[in-house]
Motif scaffolding. Structure first.
Motif, PDB file in Angstrom:
ATOM      1  N   ARG A 140      17.684  29.306  -6.099  1.00 26.65           N
ATOM      2  CA  ARG A 140      18.919  28.286  -6.928  1.00 26.65           C
ATOM      3  C   ARG A 140      19.962  29.219  -6.665  1.00 26.65           C
ATOM      4  N   ALA A 141      20.372  30.261  -6.966  1.00 28.01           N
ATOM      5  CA  ALA A 141      21.618  31.380  -6.811  1.00 28.01           C
ATOM      6  C   ALA A 141      22.045  32.243  -5.354  1.00 28.01           C
ATOM      7  N   GLY A 142      21.358  31.205  -4.889  1.00 30.55           N
ATOM      8  CA  GLY A 142      22.089  31.387  -3.151  1.00 30.55           C
ATOM      9  C   GLY A 142      22.019  31.775  -2.612  1.00 30.55           C
ATOM     10  N   LEU A 143      20.640  33.256  -3.005  1.00 29.30           N
ATOM     11  CA  LEU A 143      19.825  33.580  -2.641  1.00 29.30           C
ATOM     12  C   LEU A 143      18.602  33.968  -1.436  1.00 29.30           C
ATOM     13  N   THR A 144      18.292  34.459  -0.686  1.00 28.75           N
ATOM     14  CA  THR A 144      17.828  33.430   0.237  1.00 28.75           C
ATOM     15  C   THR A 144      15.809  35.505   0.520  1.00 28.75           C
ATOM     16  N   ASN A 145      15.745  34.866  -0.487  1.00 29.04           N
ATOM     17  CA  ASN A 145      14.556  35.978  -0.740  1.00 29.04           C
ATOM     18  C   ASN A 145      13.290  36.697   0.600  1.00 29.04           C
ATOM     19  N   ASN A 174      23.731  42.160   2.704  1.00 27.82           N
ATOM     20  CA  ASN A 174      22.966  40.810   2.860  1.00 27.82           C
ATOM     21  C   ASN A 174      21.519  41.101   2.325  1.00 27.82           C
ATOM     22  N   GLU A 175      20.753  39.968   1.313  1.00 27.07           N
ATOM     23  CA  GLU A 175      19.888  40.353   0.626  1.00 27.07           C
ATOM     24  C   GLU A 175      18.798  40.082   1.847  1.00 27.07           C
ATOM     25  N   VAL A 176      19.135  38.994   2.553  1.00 27.31           N
ATOM     26  CA  VAL A 176      17.293  38.264   3.909  1.00 27.31           C
ATOM     27  C   VAL A 176      17.430  39.768   4.689  1.00 27.31           C
ATOM     28  N   ILE A 177      18.458  40.742   4.921  1.00 26.21           N
ATOM     29  CA  ILE A 177      18.344  41.915   5.673  1.00 26.21           C
ATOM     30  C   ILE A 177      17.816  42.652   4.916  1.00 26.21           C
ATOM     31  N   SER A 178      18.153  43.262   3.747  1.00 26.41           N
ATOM     32  CA  SER A 178      17.705  44.548   2.759  1.00 26.41           C
ATOM     33  C   SER A 178      16.319  43.866   2.393  1.00 26.41           C
ATOM     34  N   THR A 179      15.782  42.779   1.730  1.00 22.47           N
ATOM     35  CA  THR A 179      14.797  42.106   0.850  1.00 22.47           C
ATOM     36  C   THR A 179      13.899  42.298   2.341  1.00 22.47           C
ATOM     37  N   LEU A 180      13.704  41.935   3.507  1.00 25.86           N
ATOM     38  CA  LEU A 180      13.139  42.317   4.818  1.00 25.86           C
ATOM     39  C   LEU A 180      13.087  43.417   5.471  1.00 25.86           C
ATOM     40  N   LEU A 181      13.808  44.787   5.122  1.00 28.09           N
ATOM     41  CA  LEU A 181      13.352  45.800   5.560  1.00 28.09           C
ATOM     42  C   LEU A 181      12.289  46.627   4.663  1.00 28.09           C
ATOM     43  N   GLY A 207      12.280  44.008  -5.558  1.00 28.32           N
ATOM     44  CA  GLY A 207      13.811  42.703  -5.481  1.00 28.32           C
ATOM     45  C   GLY A 207      14.857  43.298  -5.812  1.00 28.32           C
ATOM     46  N   GLY A 208      15.188  43.581  -7.508  1.00 21.74           N
ATOM     47  CA  GLY A 208      15.849  43.815  -7.779  1.00 21.74           C
ATOM     48  C   GLY A 208      16.735  45.078  -7.190  1.00 21.74           C
ATOM     49  N   LEU A 209      16.049  45.746  -6.703  1.00 24.50           N
ATOM     50  CA  LEU A 209      17.080  47.122  -5.680  1.00 24.50           C
ATOM     51  C   LEU A 209      17.910  46.523  -4.945  1.00 24.50           C
ATOM     52  N   ALA A 210      17.006  44.961  -4.207  1.00 22.48           N
ATOM     53  CA  ALA A 210      17.985  44.512  -2.974  1.00 22.48           C
ATOM     54  C   ALA A 210      18.908  43.877  -4.035  1.00 22.48           C
ATOM     55  N   GLY A 211      18.986  42.996  -4.999  1.00 24.92           N
ATOM     56  CA  GLY A 211      20.193  42.215  -5.669  1.00 24.92           C
ATOM     57  C   GLY A 211      21.021  43.767  -5.966  1.00 24.92           C
ATOM     58  N   PHE A 212      20.625  44.493  -6.593  1.00 25.34           N
ATOM     59  CA  PHE A 212      21.751  45.864  -6.539  1.00 25.34           C
ATOM     60  C   PHE A 212      22.410  45.896  -5.034  1.00 25.34           C
ATOM     61  N   LEU A 213      21.296  45.673  -4.264  1.00 23.77           N
ATOM     62  CA  LEU A 213      22.798  46.257  -2.523  1.00 23.77           C
ATOM     63  C   LEU A 213      23.764  44.982  -2.314  1.00 23.77           C
ATOM     64  N   LYS A 214      22.624  44.391  -2.336  1.00 24.41           N
ATOM     65  CA  LYS A 214      24.110  43.091  -2.393  1.00 24.41           C
ATOM     66  C   LYS A 214      25.719  43.296  -3.063  1.00 24.41           C
TER      67      LYS A 214
END
Lengths: 355, 540
Positions: free
Chosen positions: A80-85, A145-152, A132-139
């Motif tokens: 909803r916030a435009g993020l792909t987890n 890109n959260e697609v990459i960071s959440t995956l890694l 999850g929040g760590l990926a948000g922080f990195l973004k």
């Protein structure tokens, strides 16, 4: 005008299309069963036996569906916030590690009022949320890109599980003999998720209830709350959202934190509800299947529930089908893949037509 | 029909006089067009344009924003097809299928926006799409060196484009065009982004390219450049060629007059519809100008973009309550950056700014709103709204919390306030729950105004290009609303690239050029010419 409105997909169409897609995928699945040379009747009866043939089978299917639903709700929230987890797998793993570690702490098991369960569960939510929040922080900080960071981050979490269960300094059970397995000790009985029926004959846990409640809460929050409005605004137009006074960066981190927390909760449900001890590969693809459930839901919580049930029963049925009828369980994954392709294709087709 | 401009009035017969490009002018021309028109929907972007470009000449196209310059260039380059008229290249009929076809026929164009791959080297960018099989970088580098030498385009072949300055990137674009040995080279506002000495070098290059026999078309706003290089100048206004001169240096005044439509238009008529909103009397305006704090004070604000280029340079200005201050300038001279700073979406690199007595230099958008600052941004789709939200959500997007209890939005309350504002601001819509993006531009702008003007404690309003793309009725309505805000004591800063609009609405005019305020004039049509010249870079 009329010609055009006829083509517009209505509410009934948006439910019908996925249904047709699922049926089409099943049909192909049946053809594949025949092609493997197995008896169709035997395979189907094994499948239905495994999926809903007994209260045990139904319980197991519902427990699977719970995990899918929690990850899927998190996916829809962040979407909803435009993020792909895509990090559900890692968030489950982090949740599992935290739940195990806290449940095995001396003293936790003796806490009253259900705290023996609640505290490990909350720890799992926090661990998944931080992942999850760590990926948000990195973004927010570095534009990653959260697609990459959440995956890694998922891969990191999966190997953290491995490390935890290999090292006696971490969570590996005490070495009593040369044959100790690389897994944690079993968590104390008082920290396990209670069973709804109270009997191991139908081991459906309270996780199912929690997932349903959270689904309802998420549906209301997304459609009616100021928080849901802000999430949607950030997803639709972050610049305008910032101008309207919404803290876009905080919302980005928070959205991924919540998605991660739901993943962590799913991990706790798996560990404290079914597996009871941490093993390598304990998340076994549930996070990725949950991601698919979230994707197929197309932003709707009701879609998450439907998808979670479908996948939950499919998986259970598939496993029995392999054991009883010799049809490889990979076939179920093929059918899952076909469902994804069919629904995505139908959605693409529906979105294009009116234009 | 047309927007904010009156094409018929803008091209009186007397203006073109004996200098109109007649048929005989196209004899021996490299490229010519006759009676060409281009219509987008019901809007005539170009009407009855006849023009000829000759080999060996730099032909400048001068005109305000929206006069049709880019449309004309894009038509020659095959991006658009003419709705009327004909074109010839070297005397033969010319009707390109698209840019590729135009390129093959020897017409090249340098666009305002670069089409380079930043990650690749200069040479790799040059051979991109132009080579098959073996990649011969050495040959390309050699050819590039040759062209660089010939035309004064200093470039290092193996540097990564991403590391180059804007001026250097543009040189890469030009070399890319020149490699094809075009017979006609079009440069669409190439100097808008360049620094002074880069402009000088570019002008030198234009002259050298023309000297080799190529026909060069240079689109620009800047008079200095025209004086320096133009063999011939044509002025476009409202889609028509209003005058052509082959002695630019001596004709500057006349050309500026033609560009801004001086002779034809009196104040108010210049923008059809404005007369519908009666100008506030000086008296009531004076009454509204309270003696208290300034509505806005900007004190020495500078802004440097990510590449370090200074976009705003020591801007100081004030707006008193009840006053409308216009900022006149060609787009890209720092107006967007000023708007972003006042909206809280960018921070000044130096200086401070205040609304009333609150300093807002480092404030968040929320704090800026709370201090009584309303913003009508130049790009409403980017900054003011999300197209996929409903009208009601858009009108109330910064105050949803006022309609919520325990975090849950009371939809009925939202609809009630939104419908009240829809009535009050005369937004024409089927309902408050239609998609914002489906409304017409005028109604979208009214919705933005409805939100920004009804904030409690409004003391300052920034209106950036508030009537762009609006039809006549909406223009009048928007100005009516802005004036009402003024009467109620708010100060207004009006940023516009339409000088007529500023003169009709503002009390005084500041001219912005290259990020600095260069002069102030009263908003009096008598100063129009001087303002126009300063907008184009002439010293005050």
């Amino acid at each position: 005008m009329t010609a055009r409105s006829l083509k517009m997909p209505g509410a009934h169409m948006s439910a019908l299309i996925p249904l047709l897609a699922v049926l089409a995928a099943f049909a192909v699945g049946l053809l594949l069963i025949v092609a493997t040379g197995a008896s169709l009747g035997q395979a189907l009866s094994a499948f239905s036996q495994g999926a809903f043939g007994s209260s045990y089978a139904i319980s197991v299917s519902l427990n699977r569906a719970t995990v899918y639903a929690l990850v899927g709700i998190g996916f829809v929230l962040s979407a909803r916030a435009g993020l792909t987890n895509v990090g559900g797998e890692g968030q489950i793993a982090m949740g599992g590690i935290a739940a195990t570690a806290v449940a095995l702490q001396p003293g936790i098991a003796d806490l009253p009022l259900g705290l023996a369960v609640i505290i490990p569960v909350l720890a799992a939510c926090l661990a998944g949320g931080l992942w999850g929040g760590l990926a948000g922080f990195l973004k927010v900080r570095a534009g990653t890109n959260e697609v990459i960071s959440t995956l890694l981050l998922s891969f990191i979490a999966i190997w953290l599980v491995y490390w935890c269960v290999q090292s006696v300094d971490l969570l590996r059970q005490p070495m009593s003999s040369g044959t100790t397995l690389p897994e944690s000790s079993t968590v104390p009985e008082s920290t396990m998720l209670p069973l709804l029926t109270g009997s191991y004959a139908s081991p459906v846990t309270v996780g199912v209830v929690i997932a349903v409640v959270l689904a309802l809460v998420a549906a209301v929050v997304l459609s009616r709350s100021t928080f849901g409005f802000d999430l949607r605004f950030v997803g639709l137009n972050p610049v305008a959202a910032a101008r309207a006074g919404i803290p876009v960066e905080r919302m980005t981190i928070l959205a991924l934190f919540l998605a991660g927390a739901l993943g962590g909760l799913a991990g706790a449900a798996m560990l404290l509800g079914e597996q009871h001890s941490l093993k390598t590969g304990f998340s076994s693809g549930y996070g990725f299947d949950g991601l698919v459930v979230g994707l197929l839901a197309r932003g709707r919580i009701s879609g998450v529930i439907a998808g979670a049930l479908l996948f939950g029963f499919l998986r259970s049925g598939g496993i029995t089908m392999e054991m009883a009828a010799g049809v490889p369980t990979a076939l179920v994954q093929v059918v899952q893949g076909l469902i994804v392709v069919a629904i995505a294709g139908a959605a693409y087709w529906m979105d294009r037509r009116p234009g | 029909m047309t927007v904010g401009i009156a094409p018929e009035a803008a091209a009186p017969a007397g203006m073109t006089g004996g200098r109109a490009p007649e048929g005989d002018m196209s004899v021996g021309a490299r490229f010519a067009m006759q009676g060409v028109g281009k219509r987008f929907g019901s809007f005539d972007a170009l009407a009855d344009v006849s023009i000829a470009f000759h080999g060996g000449e730099v032909h400048c196209l001068l005109g305000e924003n929206g006069a049709g310059k880019s449309t004309l260039c894009n038509m020659i380059f095959g991006v658009h097809r003419p709705s009327a008229g004909s074109m010839q290249l070297e005397g033969a009929a010319y009707a390109p299928d698209g840019p590729r076809d135009a390129l093959e026929q020897g017409i090249a164009m340098v666009h305002q926006h670069f089409s380079l791959v930043n990650e690749l080297t200069v040479v790799d960018n040059l051979l991109l799409g132009r080579t098959l099989g073996r990649v011969d970088r050495t040959a390309y580098a050699a050819r590039m060196a040759e062209l660089s030498e010939l035309y004064g385009l200093a470039l290092e072949p193996y540097r990564t484009v991403g590391d180059l300055s804007i001026g250097e990137r543009q040189r890469v674009e030009i070399v890319k065009c020149l490699m094809l040995e075009p017979t006609l080279l079009i440069l669409d506002e190439p100097t808008a982004v360049l620094l002074p000495d880069e402009i000088k070098a570019l002008m030198e290059t234009c002259s050298r390219v023309a000297a080799q026999g190529t026909a060069v078309v240079l689109v620009t706003h800047k008079l200095a450049e025209i004086k320096q290089v133009a063999h011939r100048v044509s002025v476009l206004r409202a889609g028509r060629i209003v005058t052509t001169s082959d002695n630019a240096a001596d004709d500057i005044d006349r050309l500026v007059g033609a560009m801004i439509g001086r002779d034809a238009l009196a104040e108010g008529e210049a923008i059809p519809g404005l007369s519908a909103a009666p100008r506030q009397s000086a008296k009531s305006r004076a009454a509204a100008q309270a003696t208290g704090d300034l509505a806005l004070m900007v004190d020495g604000v500078s802004f440097a973009d990510a590449t370090g280029a200074k976009r705003l340079d020591n801007v100081t200005l004030t707006v008193r309550p009840g006053e409308i201050v216009g900022i006149a300038g060609v787009e890209g001279n720092g107006q967007s950056e000023l708007g972003a700073i006042l909206a809280g979406l960018a921070r000044p690199s130096a200086g401070r700014w205040f609304a009333g007595n609150s300093e807002l230099t480092q404030a968040s958008p929320k704090q800026i709103t709370a201090a009584g600052v309303g913003i009508v941004p130049e790009d409403r789709h980017l900054v003011a709204a999300a197209d996929d939200m409903t009208l009601a959500e858009t009108i109330l997007n910064n105050r949803m919390r006022l309609h919520a209890r325990f975090g849950l939005i009371d939809r009925r309350s939202v609809t009630r306030e939104a419908e009240g504002l829809i009535d009050r601001f005369d937004i024409r819509t089927a309902g408050s729950d239609v998609r914002f993006g489906s409304l017409s531009g005028g109604n979208q702008q009214k919705a933005v105004l409805a939100r920004e003007l009804t904030m409690p404690g409004l003391r300052f309003l920034l209106a950036a290009q508030p009537t762009r793309g609006l039809d006549v009725g909406a223009v009048a309505a928007v100005y009516g609303l802005i004036r009402d805000a003024c009467t109620q004591g708010a100060g207004v800063l009006l940023i516009s690239s339409e000088l007529d609009e500023i003169l009709a609405v503002a009390d005084r005019v500041l001219v912005i050029y290259r990020g600095g305020i260069v002069n102030e004039r009263p908003a009096d049509p008598a100063h129009k010419e001087a303002i126009g010249a300063m907008m184009a870079g002439q010293k005050p």
